[in-house]
Design a protein around this motif. Structure first.
Motif, PDB file in Angstrom:
ATOM      1  N   ARG A 333       0.853  -1.171   0.000  1.00 48.97           N
ATOM      2  CA  ARG A 333       0.000   0.000   0.000  1.00 48.97           C
ATOM      3  C   ARG A 333       0.903   1.238   0.000  1.00 48.97           C
ATOM      4  O   ARG A 333       2.111   1.136   0.163  1.00 48.97           O
ATOM      5  CB  ARG A 333      -0.915  -0.008   1.225  1.00 48.97           C
ATOM      6  N   ALA A 334       0.295   2.398  -0.154  1.00 51.32           N
ATOM      7  CA  ALA A 334       1.074   3.633  -0.298  1.00 51.32           C
ATOM      8  C   ALA A 334       0.927   4.527   0.921  1.00 51.32           C
ATOM      9  O   ALA A 334       0.802   5.757   0.785  1.00 51.32           O
ATOM     10  CB  ALA A 334       0.679   4.365  -1.569  1.00 51.32           C
ATOM     11  N   GLY A 335       0.936   3.935   2.106  1.00 49.35           N
ATOM     12  CA  GLY A 335       0.973   4.739   3.315  1.00 49.35           C
ATOM     13  C   GLY A 335       2.240   5.572   3.359  1.00 49.35           C
ATOM     14  O   GLY A 335       3.287   5.179   2.830  1.00 49.35           O
ATOM     15  N   SER A 336       2.165   6.713   3.995  1.00 52.12           N
ATOM     16  CA  SER A 336       3.271   7.663   3.936  1.00 52.12           C
ATOM     17  C   SER A 336       4.548   7.128   4.558  1.00 52.12           C
ATOM     18  O   SER A 336       5.642   7.284   4.000  1.00 52.12           O
ATOM     19  CB  SER A 336       2.858   8.963   4.616  1.00 52.12           C
ATOM     20  N   VAL A 337       4.444   6.486   5.715  1.00 54.59           N
ATOM     21  CA  VAL A 337       5.646   5.976   6.365  1.00 54.59           C
ATOM     22  C   VAL A 337       6.206   4.775   5.603  1.00 54.59           C
ATOM     23  O   VAL A 337       7.424   4.625   5.479  1.00 54.59           O
ATOM     24  CB  VAL A 337       5.352   5.630   7.838  1.00 54.59           C
ATOM     25  N   ILE A 352       0.144   0.050  -4.436  1.00 54.61           N
ATOM     26  CA  ILE A 352      -1.283  -0.131  -4.711  1.00 54.61           C
ATOM     27  C   ILE A 352      -2.041   0.720  -3.698  1.00 54.61           C
ATOM     28  O   ILE A 352      -2.332   0.272  -2.587  1.00 54.61           O
ATOM     29  CB  ILE A 352      -1.685  -1.615  -4.599  1.00 54.61           C
ATOM     30  N   PRO A 353      -2.330   1.978  -4.020  1.00 55.25           N
ATOM     31  CA  PRO A 353      -2.940   2.880  -3.032  1.00 55.25           C
ATOM     32  C   PRO A 353      -4.361   2.448  -2.668  1.00 55.25           C
ATOM     33  O   PRO A 353      -5.108   1.940  -3.509  1.00 55.25           O
ATOM     34  CB  PRO A 353      -2.933   4.235  -3.737  1.00 55.25           C
ATOM     35  N   LEU A 354      -4.706   2.658  -1.413  1.00 58.96           N
ATOM     36  CA  LEU A 354      -6.059   2.398  -0.924  1.00 58.96           C
ATOM     37  C   LEU A 354      -6.921   3.615  -1.226  1.00 58.96           C
ATOM     38  O   LEU A 354      -6.700   4.690  -0.659  1.00 58.96           O
ATOM     39  CB  LEU A 354      -6.023   2.108   0.576  1.00 58.96           C
ATOM     40  N   PRO A 355      -7.924   3.492  -2.097  1.00 63.00           N
ATOM     41  CA  PRO A 355      -8.662   4.684  -2.537  1.00 63.00           C
ATOM     42  C   PRO A 355      -9.685   5.199  -1.532  1.00 63.00           C
ATOM     43  O   PRO A 355     -10.207   6.305  -1.700  1.00 63.00           O
ATOM     44  CB  PRO A 355      -9.369   4.198  -3.811  1.00 63.00           C
ATOM     45  N   THR A 356     -10.004   4.423  -0.501  1.00 62.02           N
ATOM     46  CA  THR A 356     -11.057   4.822   0.438  1.00 62.02           C
ATOM     47  C   THR A 356     -10.545   5.674   1.595  1.00 62.02           C
ATOM     48  O   THR A 356     -11.327   6.090   2.453  1.00 62.02           O
ATOM     49  CB  THR A 356     -11.747   3.567   1.004  1.00 62.02           C
ATOM     50  N   ILE A 357      -9.237   5.948   1.641  1.00 60.28           N
ATOM     51  CA  ILE A 357      -8.683   6.790   2.700  1.00 60.28           C
ATOM     52  C   ILE A 357      -9.167   8.227   2.527  1.00 60.28           C
ATOM     53  O   ILE A 357      -9.357   8.711   1.409  1.00 60.28           O
ATOM     54  CB  ILE A 357      -7.138   6.733   2.661  1.00 60.28           C
ATOM     55  N   VAL A 358      -9.329   8.935   3.640  1.00 58.59           N
ATOM     56  CA  VAL A 358      -9.759  10.330   3.602  1.00 58.59           C
ATOM     57  C   VAL A 358      -8.794  11.154   2.736  1.00 58.59           C
ATOM     58  O   VAL A 358      -7.577  11.043   2.858  1.00 58.59           O
ATOM     59  CB  VAL A 358      -9.809  10.912   5.032  1.00 58.59           C
ATOM     60  N   ASP A 359      -9.363  11.956   1.842  1.00 56.33           N
ATOM     61  CA  ASP A 359      -8.601  12.815   0.921  1.00 56.33           C
ATOM     62  C   ASP A 359      -7.783  12.018  -0.093  1.00 56.33           C
ATOM     63  O   ASP A 359      -6.991  12.604  -0.836  1.00 56.33           O
ATOM     64  CB  ASP A 359      -7.665  13.765   1.683  1.00 56.33           C
ATOM     65  N   ASP A 360      -7.938  10.698  -0.115  1.00 56.77           N
ATOM     66  CA  ASP A 360      -7.222   9.850  -1.083  1.00 56.77           C
ATOM     67  C   ASP A 360      -5.722  10.130  -1.067  1.00 56.77           C
ATOM     68  O   ASP A 360      -5.056  10.168  -2.104  1.00 56.77           O
ATOM     69  CB  ASP A 360      -7.791  10.076  -2.491  1.00 56.77           C
ATOM     70  N   HIS A 361      -5.161  10.319   0.133  1.00 54.18           N
ATOM     71  CA  HIS A 361      -3.750  10.717   0.193  1.00 54.18           C
ATOM     72  C   HIS A 361      -2.813   9.593  -0.233  1.00 54.18           C
ATOM     73  O   HIS A 361      -1.678   9.862  -0.627  1.00 54.18           O
ATOM     74  CB  HIS A 361      -3.396  11.224   1.599  1.00 54.18           C
ATOM     75  N   GLN A 362      -3.259   8.320  -0.165  1.00 49.19           N
ATOM     76  CA  GLN A 362      -2.367   7.249  -0.613  1.00 49.19           C
ATOM     77  C   GLN A 362      -2.107   7.332  -2.113  1.00 49.19           C
ATOM     78  O   GLN A 362      -0.994   7.038  -2.567  1.00 49.19           O
ATOM     79  CB  GLN A 362      -2.931   5.887  -0.232  1.00 49.19           C
ATOM     80  N   ALA A 375       8.693   4.384  -8.862  1.00 54.51           N
ATOM     81  CA  ALA A 375       7.850   3.286  -8.386  1.00 54.51           C
ATOM     82  C   ALA A 375       6.719   3.033  -9.376  1.00 54.51           C
ATOM     83  O   ALA A 375       6.217   3.949 -10.030  1.00 54.51           O
ATOM     84  CB  ALA A 375       7.281   3.618  -7.006  1.00 54.51           C
ATOM     85  N   LYS A 376       6.317   1.779  -9.494  1.00 59.42           N
ATOM     86  CA  LYS A 376       5.176   1.412 -10.311  1.00 59.42           C
ATOM     87  C   LYS A 376       3.896   1.558  -9.489  1.00 59.42           C
ATOM     88  O   LYS A 376       3.875   1.209  -8.306  1.00 59.42           O
ATOM     89  CB  LYS A 376       5.307  -0.031 -10.802  1.00 59.42           C
ATOM     90  N   VAL A 377       2.845   2.055 -10.121  1.00 60.27           N
ATOM     91  CA  VAL A 377       1.571   2.252  -9.431  1.00 60.27           C
ATOM     92  C   VAL A 377       0.506   1.414 -10.124  1.00 60.27           C
ATOM     93  O   VAL A 377       0.331   1.500 -11.346  1.00 60.27           O
ATOM     94  CB  VAL A 377       1.161   3.738  -9.430  1.00 60.27           C
ATOM     95  N   ILE A 378      -0.201   0.607  -9.332  1.00 62.36           N
ATOM     96  CA  ILE A 378      -1.353  -0.157  -9.814  1.00 62.36           C
ATOM     97  C   ILE A 378      -2.554   0.293  -9.004  1.00 62.36           C
ATOM     98  O   ILE A 378      -2.556   0.170  -7.779  1.00 62.36           O
ATOM     99  CB  ILE A 378      -1.147  -1.677  -9.643  1.00 62.36           C
ATOM    100  N   THR A 379      -3.558   0.832  -9.667  1.00 61.40           N
ATOM    101  CA  THR A 379      -4.761   1.216  -8.943  1.00 61.40           C
ATOM    102  C   THR A 379      -5.545  -0.030  -8.562  1.00 61.40           C
ATOM    103  O   THR A 379      -5.357  -1.109  -9.151  1.00 61.40           O
ATOM    104  CB  THR A 379      -5.643   2.149  -9.790  1.00 61.40           C
ATOM    105  N   GLU A 380      -6.424   0.110  -7.595  1.00 58.38           N
ATOM    106  CA  GLU A 380      -7.194  -1.047  -7.136  1.00 58.38           C
ATOM    107  C   GLU A 380      -8.117  -1.573  -8.235  1.00 58.38           C
ATOM    108  O   GLU A 380      -8.385  -2.779  -8.308  1.00 58.38           O
ATOM    109  CB  GLU A 380      -7.987  -0.688  -5.884  1.00 58.38           C
ATOM    110  N   ASP A 381      -8.592  -0.703  -9.124  1.00 57.67           N
ATOM    111  CA  ASP A 381      -9.422  -1.142 -10.249  1.00 57.67           C
ATOM    112  C   ASP A 381      -8.616  -1.983 -11.235  1.00 57.67           C
ATOM    113  O   ASP A 381      -9.175  -2.864 -11.908  1.00 57.67           O
ATOM    114  CB  ASP A 381     -10.022   0.058 -10.979  1.00 57.67           C
ATOM    115  N   GLU A 382      -7.330  -1.713 -11.344  1.00 56.97           N
ATOM    116  CA  GLU A 382      -6.466  -2.456 -12.274  1.00 56.97           C
ATOM    117  C   GLU A 382      -5.885  -3.719 -11.662  1.00 56.97           C
ATOM    118  O   GLU A 382      -5.314  -4.548 -12.374  1.00 56.97           O
ATOM    119  CB  GLU A 382      -5.306  -1.558 -12.733  1.00 56.97           C
ATOM    120  N   LEU A 383      -6.022  -3.874 -10.346  1.00 59.81           N
ATOM    121  CA  LEU A 383      -5.334  -4.953  -9.643  1.00 59.81           C
ATOM    122  C   LEU A 383      -6.006  -6.300  -9.880  1.00 59.81           C
ATOM    123  O   LEU A 383      -7.189  -6.479  -9.604  1.00 59.81           O
ATOM    124  CB  LEU A 383      -5.303  -4.659  -8.141  1.00 59.81           C
TER     125      LEU A 383
END
Length: 404
Positions: A333-337, A352-362, A375-383
């Motif tokens: 996931r794309a948590g900040s830490v 793979i960012p979690l889209p349901t986080i507040v403000d979609d910060h991931q 870094a490679k990014v895969i959205t949850e819809d593409e996963l």
């Protein structure tokens, strides 16, 4: 394009938090006046400046965090409040570790959600005292006020999570200064609410500055745990902790994939990995997988996964320094830490960012990581298993070219 400030090492952040003026020996924040902290005397509050102890002796253990300290005790006392996501918790403990390393005589107290919680477990495995803050808002405020009044810290550090808001409000009423450390590319709602009242706001990225009081903001990156930053364990020795069959010297050309779904795990990532792991291990004879499922999904995944000598399945990974040392590529996931730890360790990543986080910060974090380190990014819809397998093989192929 969002302006990026590369994360700096926690010692710098700790020094910025606790800069001393030699002429006054008074703790101050960079660019602001020295902290004036409230203390109790004869039932009333008086104001005094926070004195940093010059003693090199180790701190006296705080067996009962509710016991008041004598006014003559000049050791620095800092309260940390955190909770919820791992990023909030690990940032607070990273700062506390740096504080203890820089000022051995200092004392720290952690406030957070009651057990079972990540912050309670982390405090139990460390030497820091911990007090719970109930989830009910009125009780949370009263409990925070009681614990702060008893411990009487010189200031409070809030790194986010549900306990942070009532604790900061309690600090305000006790006239206790507090600072905020926000880890994300977009400020949390609580950060926006508390920003005008905070003494200082430490940020990981430049972007949130425009949404907060600019004169209070300082961009220093996210703190990283000392164990991860300073780890010198060779890959072969780290691999042996997870795969004893690999031997103490490791296997020639071993490729180690680390799969993380955040602190609580990710059902979407788990399902995608479940549908591709065995074929990957069968076709890639030199590939190994360390798979953190999360506590909630572990039993189900364990019942569905076929055992393999090159697969390590676990609900939660605590020794992340050893884990990163053994790893070549990270799926996370794309948590900040987590993003900051990936940056510090220099590991190629698939986010793979979690889209349901507040403000979609991931999602914001993930694309910043794509710009900064490729870094490679895969959205949850593409996963799915196919897209994940293709991307993993692509990243390992790129790593092989760079290694050769």
């Amino acid at each position: 394009m969002v302006a990026i400030t590369r994360p700096v090492s926690p010692p710098l952040l700790a020094r910025r938090l606790l800069r001393r003026h030699p002429s006054t020996q008074t703790v101050s924040f960079a660019g602001v006046r020295p902290l004036i902290i409230p203390t109790e005397s004869s039932g009333h509050f008086r104001r005094r400046r926070c004195q940093v102890s010059q003693s090199s002796e180790p701190p006296t253990p705080v067996s009962d965090p509710g016991t008041p300290h004598d006014d003559d005790d000049d050791s620095l006392r800092v309260a940390f409040v955190c909770g919820g996501a791992g990023g909030h918790v690990y940032a607070a403990f990273a700062l506390a570790d740096e504080l203890r390393a820089s000022l051995p005589s200092s004392r720290s107290l952690f406030l957070g959600s009651p057990a079972p919680s990540l912050e309670a477990a982390s405090a139990a495995s460390s030497s820091y005292p911990f007090v719970p803050i109930p989830p009910c808002l009125p009780r949370a405020f009263l409990a925070a006020a009681l614990h702060l009044r008893r411990f009487r810290p010189h200031f409070l550090v809030a790194t986010g999570g549900p306990p942070a808001l009532p604790t900061c409000i309690a600090a305000l009423l006790l006239r206790l200064p507090f600072v905020i450390q926000d880890q994300d590319a977009g400020p949390a709602p609580a950060t926006r609410l508390l920003a005008p009242l905070a003494q200082r706001i430490f940020l990981a990225f430049n972007a949130p500055v425009r949404l907060l009081p600019k004169r209070k903001c300082a961009v220093y990156g996210n703190p990283v745990r000392m164990s991860i930053r300073d780890c010198q364990v060779p890959k072969a020795a780290a691999m042996a902790r997870f795969f004893p069959g690999a031997g103490l010297v490791g296997e020639e050309g071993a490729e180690v994939l680390l799969v993380l779904g955040g602190t609580v795990g990710s059902p979407q990532i788990n399902v995608a990995v479940l549908n591709m792991y065995y074929e990957m291990l069968t076709t890639k004879k030199n590939r190994y997988i360390i798979w953190q499922t999360g506590p909630e999904d572990f039993c189900e995944m364990e019942s569905l996964v076929r055992g393999h000598r090159r697969l390590f399945l676990t609900p939660f990974l605590r020794e992340m320094d050893i884990t990163y040392a053994a790893t070549d590529v990270v799926v996370s996931r794309a948590g900040s830490v987590s993003c900051t730890e990936i940056l510090v360790t220099g590991k190629p990543a698939i986010l793979i960012p979690l889209p349901t986080i507040v403000d979609d910060h991931q999602t914001k974090n993930a694309y910043i990581m794509a710009d900064v380190m490729g870094a490679k990014v895969i959205t949850e819809d593409e996963l799915d298993s196919s897209s994940l397998t293709y991307t993993i093989d692509e990243v390992f192929g790129r790593c092989f070219l760079s290694w050769s």
